[in-house]
Design an enzyme around this catalytic site. Structure first.
Site, PDB file in Angstrom:
ATOM      1  N   LYS A 238      15.270  -6.981  -7.992  1.00 12.20           N
ATOM      2  CA  LYS A 238      16.014  -6.838  -6.734  1.00 12.20           C
ATOM      3  C   LYS A 238      16.814  -8.088  -6.408  1.00 12.20           C
ATOM      4  O   LYS A 238      17.913  -7.995  -5.873  1.00 12.20           O
ATOM      5  CB  LYS A 238      15.063  -6.493  -5.582  1.00 12.20           C
ATOM      6  CG  LYS A 238      14.504  -5.089  -5.690  1.00 12.20           C
ATOM      7  CD  LYS A 238      13.679  -4.718  -4.485  1.00 12.20           C
ATOM      8  CE  LYS A 238      13.167  -3.301  -4.580  1.00 12.20           C
ATOM      9  NZ  LYS A 238      12.239  -2.938  -3.521  1.00 12.20           N
TER      10      LYS A 238
ATOM     11  N   LYS B 129      14.203   4.775 -13.057  1.00  9.50           N
ATOM     12  CA  LYS B 129      13.294   5.589 -12.237  1.00  9.50           C
ATOM     13  C   LYS B 129      14.067   6.253 -11.091  1.00  9.50           C
ATOM     14  O   LYS B 129      15.106   5.725 -10.648  1.00  9.50           O
ATOM     15  CB  LYS B 129      12.133   4.742 -11.713  1.00  9.50           C
ATOM     16  CG  LYS B 129      12.517   3.810 -10.622  1.00  9.50           C
ATOM     17  CD  LYS B 129      11.336   3.322  -9.792  1.00  9.50           C
ATOM     18  CE  LYS B 129      11.932   2.518  -8.646  1.00  9.50           C
ATOM     19  NZ  LYS B 129      11.105   2.053  -7.637  1.00  9.50           N
TER      20      LYS B 129
ATOM     21  N   LYS C 269      14.622   5.678  -4.079  1.00  8.86           N
ATOM     22  CA  LYS C 269      15.021   6.118  -2.729  1.00  8.86           C
ATOM     23  C   LYS C 269      16.432   5.652  -2.405  1.00  8.86           C
ATOM     24  O   LYS C 269      17.192   6.348  -1.755  1.00  8.86           O
ATOM     25  CB  LYS C 269      14.068   5.528  -1.669  1.00  8.86           C
ATOM     26  CG  LYS C 269      12.704   6.173  -1.633  1.00  8.86           C
ATOM     27  CD  LYS C 269      11.874   5.540  -0.525  1.00  8.86           C
ATOM     28  CE  LYS C 269      11.890   4.053  -0.708  1.00  8.86           C
ATOM     29  NZ  LYS C 269      10.938   3.270   0.000  1.00  8.86           N
TER      30      LYS C 269
HETATM   31  P1  TYM Z   1       8.098   2.710  -1.879  1.00 10.28           P
HETATM   32  O1  TYM Z   1       8.411   3.091  -0.467  1.00 10.28           O
HETATM   33  O2  TYM Z   1       9.211   2.192  -2.716  1.00 10.28           O
HETATM   34  O3  TYM Z   1       7.500   3.961  -2.638  1.00 10.28           O
HETATM   35  C1  TYM Z   1       6.450   4.733  -2.068  1.00 10.28           C
HETATM   36  C2  TYM Z   1       5.527   5.205  -3.180  1.00 10.28           C
HETATM   37  O4  TYM Z   1       6.219   6.052  -4.103  1.00 10.28           O
HETATM   38  C3  TYM Z   1       6.008   5.587  -5.444  1.00 10.28           C
HETATM   39  N1  TYM Z   1       7.227   5.877  -6.241  1.00 10.28           N
HETATM   40  C4  TYM Z   1       7.238   6.658  -7.327  1.00 10.28           C
HETATM   41  N2  TYM Z   1       6.270   7.342  -7.960  1.00 10.28           N
HETATM   42  C5  TYM Z   1       6.636   8.063  -9.048  1.00 10.28           C
HETATM   43  N3  TYM Z   1       7.907   8.133  -9.536  1.00 10.28           N
HETATM   44  C6  TYM Z   1       8.901   7.454  -8.928  1.00 10.28           C
HETATM   45  N4  TYM Z   1      10.153   7.527  -9.380  1.00 10.28           N
HETATM   46  C7  TYM Z   1       8.591   6.669  -7.768  1.00 10.28           C
HETATM   47  N5  TYM Z   1       9.326   5.896  -6.935  1.00 10.28           N
HETATM   48  C8  TYM Z   1       8.475   5.407  -6.012  1.00 10.28           C
HETATM   49  C9  TYM Z   1       5.799   4.087  -5.281  1.00 10.28           C
HETATM   50  O5  TYM Z   1       5.145   3.535  -6.412  1.00 10.28           O
HETATM   51  C10 TYM Z   1       4.961   4.047  -4.021  1.00 10.28           C
HETATM   52  O6  TYM Z   1       3.600   4.317  -4.329  1.00 10.28           O
HETATM   53  N6  TYM Z   1       5.939  -1.747  -1.234  1.00 10.28           N
HETATM   54  C11 TYM Z   1       5.689  -0.298  -1.292  1.00 10.28           C
HETATM   55  C12 TYM Z   1       5.032   0.230  -0.026  1.00 10.28           C
HETATM   56  C13 TYM Z   1       3.780  -0.478   0.351  1.00 10.28           C
HETATM   57  C14 TYM Z   1       2.491  -0.258  -0.156  1.00 10.28           C
HETATM   58  C15 TYM Z   1       1.654  -1.187   0.506  1.00 10.28           C
HETATM   59  C16 TYM Z   1       1.979   0.625  -1.091  1.00 10.28           C
HETATM   60  C17 TYM Z   1       3.703  -1.479   1.271  1.00 10.28           C
HETATM   61  N7  TYM Z   1       2.423  -1.912   1.360  1.00 10.28           N
HETATM   62  C18 TYM Z   1       0.273  -1.257   0.233  1.00 10.28           C
HETATM   63  C19 TYM Z   1       0.614   0.561  -1.367  1.00 10.28           C
HETATM   64  C20 TYM Z   1      -0.221  -0.367  -0.703  1.00 10.28           C
HETATM   65  C21 TYM Z   1       7.001   0.422  -1.465  1.00 10.28           C
HETATM   66  O7  TYM Z   1       8.034  -0.088  -1.122  1.00 10.28           O
HETATM   67  O8  TYM Z   1       6.885   1.700  -1.916  1.00 10.28           O
END
Ligand code: TYM
Length: 326
Positions: free
Chosen positions: A111, A192, A195
């Protein structure tokens, strides 16, 4: 009962990868485990952001999680910034983390390469994520593959803190779903599904209408040759479609591959499965979105309950690290 926790950052559009990678895994076990689900709004401030957009997405993501089945009576459901203990513990954990350790995070490297002005919070946000996890004595963190390294950091920090200052935190571990840990972009299967990073054609968004979902699947990039096989290295586009079908039907991708002779047949089946999986979520969202006050009341109640637990954990961590109690 073991505790499971996961979070969602309110930026861009939630998609099928988020749903099968983390939303569904946490929601399906909320009745049989002690569950925390939250919107990590503070994480949305680590990149260039529009304040009104973050506010709007925060409510949208919370409503979508409820629509997907998060039950506020069965789990702790909250917004990260409503529980200030997350940032309080963040600082104590920053004092437990090496600068080089934070710099090694792959997401930070990727990033920061794309940004002209890198915010300090982009470097430190995996430590905030560790605070999110350790604050609630989490055993298991259901996440997609892209977050695995951050959960490893939370593990390392918990172990280090416990060794130096006495046992304070449960040591967590990541739980990745078997085939759905990394759903790829339909238009660029080497990347991947993201979002914010995927083009509209590349991501199956939770709020896409059924005919839009169908069209995106039918137009998905496939591979040279016409054989349907599950081989992510050699056939990334086809294998991604098989992984999507597998995540919607709970049948192994290798077995699914044997059912189709041509890409066209596979795409029809994937389109049907995706529409059947996501349409109920979208319909429930439309109902819930009519009453944002209900969603806000649920979030307020969740934060209040969360603070009761979180404040005790912060008190323990402060005492252990050497701060004088007030
Ligand atoms: P975020 O918002 O980017 O994504 C949310 C969750 O979706 C999963 N994910 C995917 N899984 C499968 N295929 C994909 N293409 C894909 N894209 C995203 C991510 O792995 C995630 O589980 N920093 C984190 C949020 C967070 C968090 C935490 C998660 C903040 N604190 C504590 C777990 C524990 C994030 O930005 O996820």
């Amino acid at each position: 009962m073991s505790r499971r926790l996961t979070g969602f950052t309110p930026s861009g559009n939630l998609h099928l990868g988020n749903y099968v990678g983390a939303m569904r895994p946490i929601i399906t076990e909320q009745a049989s485990s002690d569950t925390v689900v939250f919107i990590s709004d503070l994480h949305a401030l680590t990149l260039e952001h529009d304040p009104s957009e973050v506010r709007r997405r925060t409510l949208e993501f919370a409503t979508l999680l409820l629509a997907a089945g998060a039950d506020p009576d069965a789990c702790l459901f909250l917004i990260q910034s409503h529980v200030p203990e997350h940032t309080e513990l963040h600082y104590l954990l920053e004092c437990t983390t090496g600068y080089g350790e934070a710099q090694r995070m792959i997401q930070f490297k990727e990033k920061s390469r794309r940004q002209q002005q890198v915010r300090t919070s982009l470097l430190t946000y995996p430590i905030l994520m560790a605070a999110d996890i350790l604050l609630y004595d989490t055993d298991e963190v259901p996440v997609g593959a892209d977050q695995r390294q951050h959960v490893e950091l939370a593990r390392d920090l918990a172990c280090r803190f416990n060794t130096r200052y006495g046992h304070t935190f449960t040591v967590p571990q990541a739980a990745n779903p078997p085939v759905a840990a990394r759903i790829m972009d339909l238009a660029a299967p080497g990347e991947k599904m993201g979002k914010s990073t995927s083009s509209p054609a590349g991501a199956l968004r939770l709020l896409d209408e059924p005919d839009v979902l169908r069209r995106k699947v039918i137009r998905a990039v496939t591979d040279t040759g016409s054989e349907v096989v599950y081989d992510p290295q050699r056939k990334p586009g086809t294998s991604n479609l098989l992984a999507i079908l597998a995540s919607c039907t709970s049948v192994e991708p290798d077995r699914l591959a044997q059912l189709f002779d041509r890409y066209g047949e596979l795409k029809e089946a994937v389109a049907d499965a995706v529409v059947a999986t996501l349409t109920p979520v979208r319909e429930r969202y439309i109902e819930l979105a009519r009453d944002p006050e209900y969603v806000r009341a649920v979030l307020r109640a969740g934060a209040k309950r969360a603070r009761e637990q979180a404040s005790e954990k912060v008190r323990q961590a402060k005492a252990a690290i050497g701060l004088l109690p007030s």
